[in-house]
Design a protein around this motif. Sequence first.
Motif, mmCIF file in Angstrom:
data_model
loop_
_atom_site.group_PDB
_atom_site.id
_atom_site.type_symbol
_atom_site.label_atom_id
_atom_site.label_comp_id
_atom_site.label_asym_id
_atom_site.label_seq_id
_atom_site.Cartn_x
_atom_site.Cartn_y
_atom_site.Cartn_z
ATOM 1 N N ALA A 1 -24.725 43.432 -35.128
ATOM 2 C CA ALA A 1 -24.064 42.911 -33.953
ATOM 3 C C ALA A 1 -22.569 43.168 -33.986
ATOM 4 C CB ALA A 1 -24.170 41.497 -33.912
ATOM 5 N N GLY A 2 -22.141 43.871 -32.889
ATOM 6 C CA GLY A 2 -20.837 44.094 -32.753
ATOM 7 C C GLY A 2 -20.224 45.335 -33.361
ATOM 8 N N GLY A 3 -21.470 46.087 -33.945
ATOM 9 C CA GLY A 3 -21.000 47.380 -34.524
ATOM 10 C C GLY A 3 -20.156 47.501 -36.154
ATOM 11 N N HIS A 4 -19.821 46.333 -36.453
ATOM 12 C CA HIS A 4 -19.140 46.538 -37.442
ATOM 13 C C HIS A 4 -19.424 45.028 -38.271
ATOM 14 C CE1 HIS A 4 -15.259 45.465 -39.443
ATOM 15 N NE2 HIS A 4 -15.237 46.675 -39.933
ATOM 16 N N ALA A 5 -19.193 45.236 -39.722
ATOM 17 C CA ALA A 5 -19.391 43.962 -40.544
ATOM 18 C C ALA A 5 -18.170 44.005 -41.669
ATOM 19 C CB ALA A 5 -20.554 44.198 -41.283
ATOM 20 N N ALA A 6 -17.538 42.819 -41.782
ATOM 21 C CA ALA A 6 -16.642 42.641 -42.719
ATOM 22 C C ALA A 6 -16.988 42.470 -44.376
ATOM 23 C CB ALA A 6 -15.744 41.457 -42.509
ATOM 24 N N LEU A 7 -16.412 43.072 -45.265
ATOM 25 C CA LEU A 7 -17.063 43.316 -46.656
ATOM 26 C C LEU A 7 -16.108 42.582 -47.486
ATOM 27 C CD1 LEU A 7 -19.284 44.385 -48.277
ATOM 28 C CD2 LEU A 7 -17.918 46.683 -48.124
ATOM 29 N N LEU B 1 -5.454 42.266 -39.128
ATOM 30 C CA LEU B 1 -5.088 41.954 -37.731
ATOM 31 C C LEU B 1 -4.645 43.278 -36.902
ATOM 32 C CD1 LEU B 1 -3.576 38.331 -37.973
ATOM 33 C CD2 LEU B 1 -6.101 38.953 -37.048
ATOM 34 N N ARG B 2 -3.556 43.710 -37.683
ATOM 35 C CA ARG B 2 -2.736 44.879 -37.080
ATOM 36 C C ARG B 2 -3.806 46.074 -37.118
ATOM 37 N NH1 ARG B 2 2.761 47.409 -39.574
ATOM 38 N NH2 ARG B 2 2.917 48.892 -38.120
ATOM 39 N N LEU B 3 -4.527 46.190 -38.031
ATOM 40 C CA LEU B 3 -5.477 47.394 -38.056
ATOM 41 C C LEU B 3 -6.514 47.311 -36.792
ATOM 42 C CD1 LEU B 3 -5.990 48.115 -41.896
ATOM 43 C CD2 LEU B 3 -4.925 49.610 -40.021
ATOM 44 N N ARG B 4 -6.614 45.979 -36.406
ATOM 45 C CA ARG B 4 -7.615 45.691 -35.424
ATOM 46 C C ARG B 4 -7.008 45.897 -34.144
ATOM 47 N NH1 ARG B 4 -8.971 40.063 -35.201
ATOM 48 N NH2 ARG B 4 -8.514 40.163 -33.185
ATOM 49 N N GLY B 5 -5.531 46.146 -33.847
ATOM 50 C CA GLY B 5 -4.910 46.305 -33.050
ATOM 51 C C GLY B 5 -4.374 44.946 -32.233
ATOM 52 N N VAL B 6 -4.005 43.749 -33.141
ATOM 53 C CA VAL B 6 -3.693 42.550 -32.591
ATOM 54 C C VAL B 6 -2.226 42.867 -32.508
ATOM 55 C CG1 VAL B 6 -3.373 40.018 -33.147
ATOM 56 C CG2 VAL B 6 -5.433 41.113 -33.686
ATOM 57 N N ARG B 7 -1.378 42.282 -31.430
ATOM 58 C CA ARG B 7 -0.198 42.593 -31.119
ATOM 59 C C ARG B 7 0.770 41.584 -32.034
ATOM 60 N NH1 ARG B 7 1.193 40.848 -25.810
ATOM 61 N NH2 ARG B 7 -0.814 40.054 -25.669
ATOM 62 N N ARG B 8 1.833 42.329 -32.411
ATOM 63 C CA ARG B 8 2.729 41.802 -33.492
ATOM 64 C C ARG B 8 3.153 40.261 -33.264
ATOM 65 N NH1 ARG B 8 7.152 43.661 -36.574
ATOM 66 N NH2 ARG B 8 6.756 45.788 -35.632
ATOM 67 N N ALA B 9 3.312 39.931 -31.923
ATOM 68 C CA ALA B 9 3.578 38.521 -31.861
ATOM 69 C C ALA B 9 2.603 37.460 -32.080
ATOM 70 C CB ALA B 9 3.918 38.658 -30.116
ATOM 71 N N GLU B 10 1.186 37.967 -32.259
ATOM 72 C CA GLU B 10 0.081 36.959 -31.963
ATOM 73 C C GLU B 10 -0.262 36.924 -33.659
ATOM 74 O OE1 GLU B 10 -2.888 38.441 -29.465
ATOM 75 O OE2 GLU B 10 -1.512 38.469 -28.027
ATOM 76 N N ARG B 11 0.069 37.979 -34.491
ATOM 77 C CA ARG B 11 -0.504 38.142 -35.869
ATOM 78 C C ARG B 11 -0.099 37.204 -36.661
ATOM 79 N NH1 ARG B 11 2.106 43.847 -36.981
ATOM 80 N NH2 ARG B 11 1.327 44.851 -35.074
ATOM 81 N N ARG B 12 1.169 36.637 -36.553
ATOM 82 C CA ARG B 12 1.741 35.831 -37.426
ATOM 83 C C ARG B 12 0.906 34.281 -37.447
ATOM 84 N NH1 ARG B 12 7.170 35.369 -40.199
ATOM 85 N NH2 ARG B 12 7.183 33.030 -40.483
ATOM 86 N N LEU C 1 -12.313 37.464 -42.292
ATOM 87 C CA LEU C 1 -12.649 36.598 -41.138
ATOM 88 C C LEU C 1 -11.558 37.497 -39.834
ATOM 89 C CD1 LEU C 1 -12.738 33.048 -42.491
ATOM 90 C CD2 LEU C 1 -14.490 34.376 -41.468
ATOM 91 N N ALA C 2 -10.423 37.681 -40.517
ATOM 92 C CA ALA C 2 -9.430 38.492 -39.579
ATOM 93 C C ALA C 2 -9.742 39.727 -38.765
ATOM 94 C CB ALA C 2 -8.303 38.881 -40.353
ATOM 95 N N GLN C 3 -11.106 40.076 -39.370
ATOM 96 C CA GLN C 3 -11.739 41.134 -38.669
ATOM 97 C C GLN C 3 -12.454 41.118 -37.488
ATOM 98 O OE1 GLN C 3 -12.881 43.064 -42.851
ATOM 99 N NE2 GLN C 3 -13.142 44.665 -41.518
ATOM 100 N N GLN C 4 -12.755 39.383 -37.338
ATOM 101 C CA GLN C 4 -13.677 38.981 -36.339
ATOM 102 C C GLN C 4 -14.937 39.655 -36.145
ATOM 103 O OE1 GLN C 4 -11.476 38.512 -32.643
ATOM 104 N NE2 GLN C 4 -10.578 36.720 -33.431
ATOM 105 N N SER C 5 -15.327 40.284 -37.174
ATOM 106 C CA SER C 5 -16.652 40.653 -37.241
ATOM 107 C C SER C 5 -17.809 39.568 -37.062
ATOM 108 C CB SER C 5 -17.099 41.527 -38.488
ATOM 109 O OG SER C 5 -16.171 42.216 -38.474
ATOM 110 N N LYS C 6 -19.001 39.781 -36.314
ATOM 111 C CA LYS C 6 -19.889 38.704 -36.420
ATOM 112 C C LYS C 6 -20.700 38.704 -37.462
ATOM 113 C CE LYS C 6 -20.236 39.326 -31.375
ATOM 114 N NZ LYS C 6 -20.965 39.759 -30.318
ATOM 115 N N VAL C 7 -20.409 39.722 -38.514
ATOM 116 C CA VAL C 7 -21.320 39.707 -39.680
ATOM 117 C C VAL C 7 -20.088 39.669 -40.998
ATOM 118 C CG1 VAL C 7 -23.061 40.943 -40.933
ATOM 119 C CG2 VAL C 7 -23.007 41.027 -38.719
#
Lengths: 294, 267
Positions: free
Chosen positions: B86-92, B113-124, B161-167
């Motif tokens: 689901a979602g095409g991606h699983a965190a390991l 978060l950064r590698l997932r494209g979350v903006r700098r302002a929100e990462r922290r 969890l930061a990867q926001q995968s469903k798995v």
Amino acid sequence: MPVPDSEPGSIPGLLEAGLDALEARARRPSGAAATLRRSVLPPLLAVALVAALWQAAYVARLEPDWVLPGPAEVWQSLLGALRQGDVWPSIGQSVSRGLLGFVASVLIGTPLGLLVGTLRPLRVAVGPVLAGLQNLPSVAWVPPAVMFFGVTPAALYSVVLLGAIPSIALGLVSGLDQVPPLFLLVGRNLGARRLASVRHVLLPAALAGYVGGLRQGWAFAWRSLMAAEIIAVSPSLGHGLGRLLKQAQDAGDMGLAFCTIILILCVGILVNLLVFAPLERRVLRSRGLAGQDT
Amino acid sequence: MTIAPSTAPAVPTAESAPEPAVRLSSVTKTYAGPGTDRPPVLENIDLTVPPGGFTCVIGASGCGKSTLLTLIAGLDEPTFGRIDVAGGHAALMFQDAALFPWLTAGRNVELALRLRGVRRAERRAEAERLLALVRLDGARDQPVHQLSGGMRQRVALARALAQQSKVLLMDEPFAALDAITRDVLHDELIRVWQETGCAVVFVTHNVREAVRLGRQVVLLSSRPGRIAGRWEVEIPQPRRIEDAGVAELAGRITEHLREEISRHART
């Protein structure tokens, strides 16, 4: 976000806090006096010991004065030279050449090391050549460099580059070799594709080896420059420290020769102490690799 | 989707029958070339993990448990069969927390978060929220080498969890920890799982751990790795590892595991 309260009195919260407190490593503070005693005193003692042995040899008259001057004599000629002021331009010229050559070597050696370290075919082809070059005394490059460029700054710089680039590249390669494969796997899972993986995982993980390579690269750059300055002498090349040494030899001035060697040593040590030692310590310490005392 | 706790029950309702979080259909993985008689590492695996499910995979060493996770994570391809995530991606997550030692605890989470494209302002803020979720609010600025083994795994959990995968895939994540720390982390994992609603596939060789945590326990045989048994764990959470029900079911599963292992002595 409704993160549940940690319920101060509850067993799980307290248990965790207790486990963390017991297991987490405490940082041991170290005072300035302790640092002085541990890392400044020993080298000073070593220098004093060498000077004492030297003085003993001088007093025993193992060799005539003009072959083996005493430490006091060399110290005097060193002070005299520094006061007269004509060694300062020599120091300045050699240091600026050394640093310029070193920076150029870093700019060339870093991408080279990155390519050799990450691309298998290139590694098989170029790796042994780099290792061979690192073993070649860089003085060997002086005659061909002079024949190719004439007695010009270009000849000096080419010798410096050939001396320093292999060390820098190989330092990075060995740093890359020591990156745990698990880090790359984690990086991939986190979504780091090729360039992002190099930037966020590979390079920072290889940094310790790279800094070691930089340090060695500087040593090779400085050595190569001195060798080149001693051999390739021309008025157009100005007055580097190597030239000063050659001049001492021509004039049969052993005092000047010794004092020039001391200056060359001091520059090497100072650059190491001011640039590379702090850099290396910072990199190692931030990774928890350096001992608490160093 | 966000990591916010799902208000809807994690159990799928019969009428909507949602897409499973992970579905493996006849998955076979072999490292041998054609013509060699090396048995496949995994053979004909059919496995479905519902959204918000918790499946524990157990088996002896070398039964391909870890291979199963690398396949689901997409780090390797199955030889045959099909894997849907689901979602095409699983965190390991691994036994080794594998935090990057040049970053602080907080920065490790922020990198994900950064590698997932979350903006700098929100990462922290997001990293802080995730660290609070694993109860490490105070550790954000600490270098990871100063953290205890249990704290490192909690940072690794926050990073996953930061990867926001469903798995969430976990490969013996607590195997290197002492018993008390492991016990605490079991509680933590169940709490985080219930709050985030992600599906977990948890690999372990510890049968009691599997029964303590999972809703479903799957036993893999070795060489070739096939599914040799499945159990639904009906005991409600919170469970404890020393609960009689947990011990009883773990005992039964262990019997099967022993049988599986002794089969190899006879051949």
